[in-house]
Design a protein around this motif. Structure first.
Motif, PDB file in Angstrom:
ATOM      1  N   VAL A   1       1.437   5.004  -6.262  1.00  0.00           N
ATOM      2  CA  VAL A   1       0.735   3.932  -6.959  1.00  0.00           C
ATOM      3  C   VAL A   1       1.466   3.608  -8.251  1.00  0.00           C
ATOM      4  O   VAL A   1       1.803   4.500  -9.037  1.00  0.00           O
ATOM      5  CB  VAL A   1      -0.715   4.339  -7.239  1.00  0.00           C
ATOM      6  CG1 VAL A   1      -1.436   3.255  -8.042  1.00  0.00           C
ATOM      7  CG2 VAL A   1      -1.461   4.596  -5.939  1.00  0.00           C
TER       8      VAL A   1
ATOM      9  N   GLY B   1       0.810  -1.199   0.000  1.00  0.00           N
ATOM     10  CA  GLY B   1       0.000   0.000   0.000  1.00  0.00           C
ATOM     11  C   GLY B   1       0.851   1.261   0.000  1.00  0.00           C
ATOM     12  O   GLY B   1       2.021   1.247   0.406  1.00  0.00           O
TER      13      GLY B   1
ATOM     14  N   ILE C   1     -11.472   1.764  -7.678  1.00  0.00           N
ATOM     15  CA  ILE C   1     -11.700   0.563  -6.891  1.00  0.00           C
ATOM     16  C   ILE C   1     -12.914  -0.163  -7.451  1.00  0.00           C
ATOM     17  O   ILE C   1     -13.768   0.433  -8.120  1.00  0.00           O
ATOM     18  CB  ILE C   1     -11.908   0.864  -5.390  1.00  0.00           C
ATOM     19  CG1 ILE C   1     -13.147   1.732  -5.185  1.00  0.00           C
ATOM     20  CG2 ILE C   1     -10.695   1.499  -4.774  1.00  0.00           C
ATOM     21  CD1 ILE C   1     -13.504   1.927  -3.725  1.00  0.00           C
TER      22      ILE C   1
ATOM     23  N   VAL D   1     -12.912   7.388  -0.991  1.00  0.00           N
ATOM     24  CA  VAL D   1     -11.908   7.583  -2.056  1.00  0.00           C
ATOM     25  C   VAL D   1     -12.032   8.952  -2.701  1.00  0.00           C
ATOM     26  O   VAL D   1     -11.258   9.278  -3.613  1.00  0.00           O
ATOM     27  CB  VAL D   1     -12.024   6.486  -3.126  1.00  0.00           C
ATOM     28  CG1 VAL D   1     -11.841   5.116  -2.511  1.00  0.00           C
ATOM     29  CG2 VAL D   1     -13.346   6.575  -3.873  1.00  0.00           C
TER      30      VAL D   1
ATOM     31  N   ASP E   1      -6.371   5.057  -9.368  1.00  0.00           N
ATOM     32  CA  ASP E   1      -7.166   5.589  -8.265  1.00  0.00           C
ATOM     33  C   ASP E   1      -8.584   5.037  -8.221  1.00  0.00           C
ATOM     34  O   ASP E   1      -9.437   5.588  -7.545  1.00  0.00           O
ATOM     35  CB  ASP E   1      -7.250   7.120  -8.357  1.00  0.00           C
ATOM     36  CG  ASP E   1      -7.764   7.582  -9.708  1.00  0.00           C
ATOM     37  OD1 ASP E   1      -7.970   6.730 -10.587  1.00  0.00           O
ATOM     38  OD2 ASP E   1      -7.958   8.795  -9.884  1.00  0.00           O
TER      39      ASP E   1
ATOM     40  N   GLU F   1     -11.269  -4.260  -4.291  1.00  0.00           N
ATOM     41  CA  GLU F   1     -10.028  -4.413  -5.051  1.00  0.00           C
ATOM     42  C   GLU F   1      -9.708  -3.102  -5.750  1.00  0.00           C
ATOM     43  O   GLU F   1     -10.609  -2.313  -6.064  1.00  0.00           O
ATOM     44  CB  GLU F   1     -10.152  -5.543  -6.084  1.00  0.00           C
ATOM     45  CG  GLU F   1     -10.458  -6.909  -5.494  1.00  0.00           C
ATOM     46  CD  GLU F   1      -9.328  -7.441  -4.639  1.00  0.00           C
ATOM     47  OE1 GLU F   1      -8.175  -6.981  -4.825  1.00  0.00           O
ATOM     48  OE2 GLU F   1      -9.584  -8.307  -3.786  1.00  0.00           O
ATOM     49  N   SER F   2      -8.413  -2.885  -5.979  1.00  0.00           N
ATOM     50  CA  SER F   2      -7.968  -1.680  -6.680  1.00  0.00           C
ATOM     51  C   SER F   2      -8.170  -1.843  -8.176  1.00  0.00           C
ATOM     52  O   SER F   2      -8.111  -2.948  -8.726  1.00  0.00           O
ATOM     53  CB  SER F   2      -6.499  -1.393  -6.386  1.00  0.00           C
ATOM     54  OG  SER F   2      -6.298  -1.129  -5.017  1.00  0.00           O
TER      55      SER F   2
ATOM     56  N   LYS G   1     -14.781   6.685 -10.176  1.00  0.00           N
ATOM     57  CA  LYS G   1     -13.705   5.940  -9.528  1.00  0.00           C
ATOM     58  C   LYS G   1     -14.175   4.632  -8.900  1.00  0.00           C
ATOM     59  O   LYS G   1     -13.358   3.751  -8.650  1.00  0.00           O
ATOM     60  CB  LYS G   1     -13.044   6.807  -8.455  1.00  0.00           C
ATOM     61  CG  LYS G   1     -12.351   8.058  -8.990  1.00  0.00           C
ATOM     62  CD  LYS G   1     -11.700   8.832  -7.858  1.00  0.00           C
ATOM     63  CE  LYS G   1     -11.017  10.089  -8.378  1.00  0.00           C
ATOM     64  NZ  LYS G   1     -10.372  10.843  -7.286  1.00  0.00           N
TER      65      LYS G   1
ATOM     66  N   LYS H   1      -0.367  -0.192  -4.451  1.00  0.00           N
ATOM     67  CA  LYS H   1      -1.761   0.173  -4.664  1.00  0.00           C
ATOM     68  C   LYS H   1      -2.247   1.049  -3.521  1.00  0.00           C
ATOM     69  O   LYS H   1      -1.570   1.224  -2.524  1.00  0.00           O
ATOM     70  CB  LYS H   1      -2.634  -1.085  -4.773  1.00  0.00           C
ATOM     71  CG  LYS H   1      -2.224  -2.039  -5.883  1.00  0.00           C
ATOM     72  CD  LYS H   1      -3.121  -3.258  -5.907  1.00  0.00           C
ATOM     73  CE  LYS H   1      -2.712  -4.233  -7.007  1.00  0.00           C
ATOM     74  NZ  LYS H   1      -3.586  -5.435  -7.021  1.00  0.00           N
ATOM     75  N   ARG H   2      -3.469   1.563  -3.716  1.00  0.00           N
ATOM     76  CA  ARG H   2      -4.112   2.337  -2.666  1.00  0.00           C
ATOM     77  C   ARG H   2      -4.407   1.433  -1.469  1.00  0.00           C
ATOM     78  O   ARG H   2      -4.863   0.294  -1.624  1.00  0.00           O
ATOM     79  CB  ARG H   2      -5.405   2.950  -3.180  1.00  0.00           C
ATOM     80  CG  ARG H   2      -6.129   3.841  -2.174  1.00  0.00           C
ATOM     81  CD  ARG H   2      -7.508   4.178  -2.685  1.00  0.00           C
ATOM     82  NE  ARG H   2      -7.442   4.898  -3.933  1.00  0.00           N
ATOM     83  CZ  ARG H   2      -7.341   6.219  -4.031  1.00  0.00           C
ATOM     84  NH1 ARG H   2      -7.286   6.942  -2.927  1.00  0.00           N
ATOM     85  NH2 ARG H   2      -7.300   6.804  -5.210  1.00  0.00           N
ATOM     86  N   ASP H   3      -4.188   1.924  -0.289  1.00  0.00           N
ATOM     87  CA  ASP H   3      -4.440   1.143   0.915  1.00  0.00           C
ATOM     88  C   ASP H   3      -5.946   1.101   1.163  1.00  0.00           C
ATOM     89  O   ASP H   3      -6.573   2.125   1.451  1.00  0.00           O
ATOM     90  CB  ASP H   3      -3.711   1.745   2.109  1.00  0.00           C
ATOM     91  CG  ASP H   3      -3.852   0.887   3.358  1.00  0.00           C
ATOM     92  OD1 ASP H   3      -4.227  -0.298   3.205  1.00  0.00           O
ATOM     93  OD2 ASP H   3      -3.600   1.392   4.461  1.00  0.00           O
ATOM     94  N   LEU H   4      -6.534  -0.091   1.028  1.00  0.00           N
ATOM     95  CA  LEU H   4      -7.979  -0.256   1.144  1.00  0.00           C
ATOM     96  C   LEU H   4      -8.394  -0.946   2.429  1.00  0.00           C
ATOM     97  O   LEU H   4      -9.569  -1.308   2.579  1.00  0.00           O
ATOM     98  CB  LEU H   4      -8.503  -1.061  -0.056  1.00  0.00           C
ATOM     99  CG  LEU H   4      -8.214  -0.456  -1.437  1.00  0.00           C
ATOM    100  CD1 LEU H   4      -8.681  -1.393  -2.527  1.00  0.00           C
ATOM    101  CD2 LEU H   4      -8.859   0.915  -1.582  1.00  0.00           C
TER     102      LEU H   4
END
Length: 481
Positions: free
Chosen positions: A96, A55, A148, A171, A146, A141-142, A178, A119-122
């Protein structure tokens, strides 16, 4: 010099010559330089490479199975590596993207390699969805830099929409591009709605007037007079009751050339309207229902030489609604119901064609009701009273005798309307558990129709078709009164 001595001397001389010419015996491989016969070390980027998701702003500790002497980072803007000891390193996600990192020993051999996807920290979003919607199974999931994707299943349509709203908020999706909502709803409920539109109209009309005409003669003077008092309220206010001509309701008296006509009329009527449309739809989907017809309305033509066109307008009983089943059996409804009928009130003439008007009762609102509960969605109580007095100026003000020179018109209209709505969460049943309005209907025979005035036959056996705790006597079945 002896013979043996000469032989040894010749042998030594030969050896000296061979050494001078470079024809010495070949040396062993151990005596050769290490880089003369040994192949060079080959380093392959995909050998022993591991995939590592990371992340943004997150780090991971890596223990390397060997002494680290060199580190290769393909793109430090995506991820970076910090070597703290000879066998331990920290890998940090910066932005990213994708990159790779390799660790080498003193001989230049690859010890360890990572193919890194930052990736973005989800995790925060996943935790928020689990807390807010515990009954749903939602995967996050990414997607790209940017975006998801929400996958899995939701307990209801409302929870699916709530999951989308939470993801879009976290987000920062202001444009709606997005977050991709791929959630499915488990066991979507079906909602049946029953709407009852009940209306009662009461109309009262009273008219009283005296018309006089005749000739009075005094000597040589002759006076002709006529007093006709109109009823001014009744014509503009029409009802669905049969039309009335006031001139046909009266009493005429002739005395010495003076004709007097007493016109009196009183009318009272009640109109009852009842409509109960019922419709079923899946939760979250819209449904519409119409029982009625269409009537033609002329519309202007685009050219003078062309005849006017025809446009059809709908009338009858219509129902449109969108149900959403909430938690604990509550139902959110977007309801629009309408009951319309043709009327002569407000009718217009277009090119010698009489176009009727529509008398409409409509309700459009959003309500929230538990399954099986009822709610008065709309209501109306209207009381309209109109009075008019027409007569001869001055004389109509005279007490008692002034009634001969005036007419009184009184109209009272009362309307009471109520719209009730009742939704149910329903499930399919077997065909044998349903009945139709025409089940068991059979036409009566010709003698029964002609002699007894029956339109259908009576059928059924009380003990079999109609279970009763007590004995039942009488006709049973489809009976038309």
């Amino acid at each position: 010099m002896t013979k043996a001595t000469s032989i040894r001397t010749a042998t030594l001389a030969a050896l000296v010559v061979m050494l001078s010419l470079g024809l010495a015996a070949p040396a062993s491989a151990a005596d050769m330089p290490p880089d003369q016969f040994a192949p060079p070390v080959q380093v392959h980027g995909d050998r022993g490479t591991q995939f590592l998701p990371l992340g943004v702003g997150k780090s991971i500790v890596v223990d390397v199975p060997g002494e680290i002497k060199d580190v290769l980072v393909a793109d430090p803007k995506i991820a970076n590596a910090v070597v703290r000891t000879s066998r331990r390193a920290y890998i940090i996600g910066v932005a990213v993207g994708q990159t790779n990192i390799y660790f080498f020993d003193a001989a230049g051999r690859q010890i360890l390699g990572y193919d890194i996807a930052v990736k973005r920290d989800l995790n925060g979003l996943r935790a928020a969805l689990r807390r807010a919607l515990p009954a749903s199974q939602i995967n996050v999931e990414s997607l790209g830099a940017d975006g998801i994707v929400l996958t899995g299943s939701a307990a209801s349509q409302l929870e699916a929409q709530q999951a989308y709203d939470i993801a879009a908020k976290l987000v920062g999706d202001l444009t709606g591009t997005k977050v991709v909502n791929g959630l499915t709803v488990r066991g979507r409920d079906q909602v049946m709605i029953k709407v009852t539109v009940a209306e009662v109209q009461r109309n009262v009309i009273k008219q009283l007037g005296i018309d006089m005409n005749g000739t009075l003669q005094a000597g040589q003077a002759v006076v002709d007079f006529a007093s006709i008092n109109p009823f001014g309220v009744n014509p503009p206010i029409t009802t669905n009751l049969p039309p009335i001509s006031p001139s046909t309701n009266g009493i005429s008296v002739n005395y010495r050339g003076v004709n007097a006509t007493l016109r009196a009329m009183e009318q009272a009527g009640v109109i009852r309207t009842l409509a109960e449309p019922t419709l079923t739809a899946i939760s979250g989907e819209s449904a519409s229902f119409l029982v009625g017809g269409e009537f033609p309305v002329p519309k202007p033509s685009s050219s003078i030489n062309q005849p006017p066109g025809i446009e059809f307008k709908q009338f009858g009983v219509s129902l449109n609604f969108t149900p959403v089943v909430l938690s604990e059996g509550r139902i959110s409804l977007k309801v629009m119901t309408e009951v319309s009928e043709l009327s002569n009130e407000g009718a217009v003439q277009i090119a010698s064609i009489s176009v009727p008007s529509l008398k409409t009762r409509r309700a459009d609102t959003s309500v929230e009701i538990p399954s099986g509960g009822s709610l008065a969605m709309a209501g109306l109580i209207q009381d309209q009273t109109k009075q008019a007095i027409n007569g001869f100026p001055g004389l109509m003000q005279v007490p008692v005798l002034g009634a001969l020179f005036k007419s009184r018109d009184f109209v009272n209209r009362q309307t009471e309307l109520m719209v009730l709505v009742t939704p149910y969460v329903v499930h399919p049943v077997a065909r044998k558990d349903l009945s139709r309005p025409d089940d068991g209907y059979a036409d009566a025979s010709d003698p029964a129709t002609s002699l007894l005035g029956r339109f259908n036959r009576l059928y059924g056996t009380p003990g079999r078709d109609i279970p009763q705790k007590k004995a039942y006597r009488g006709n049973v079945g489809f009976i038309l009164d």
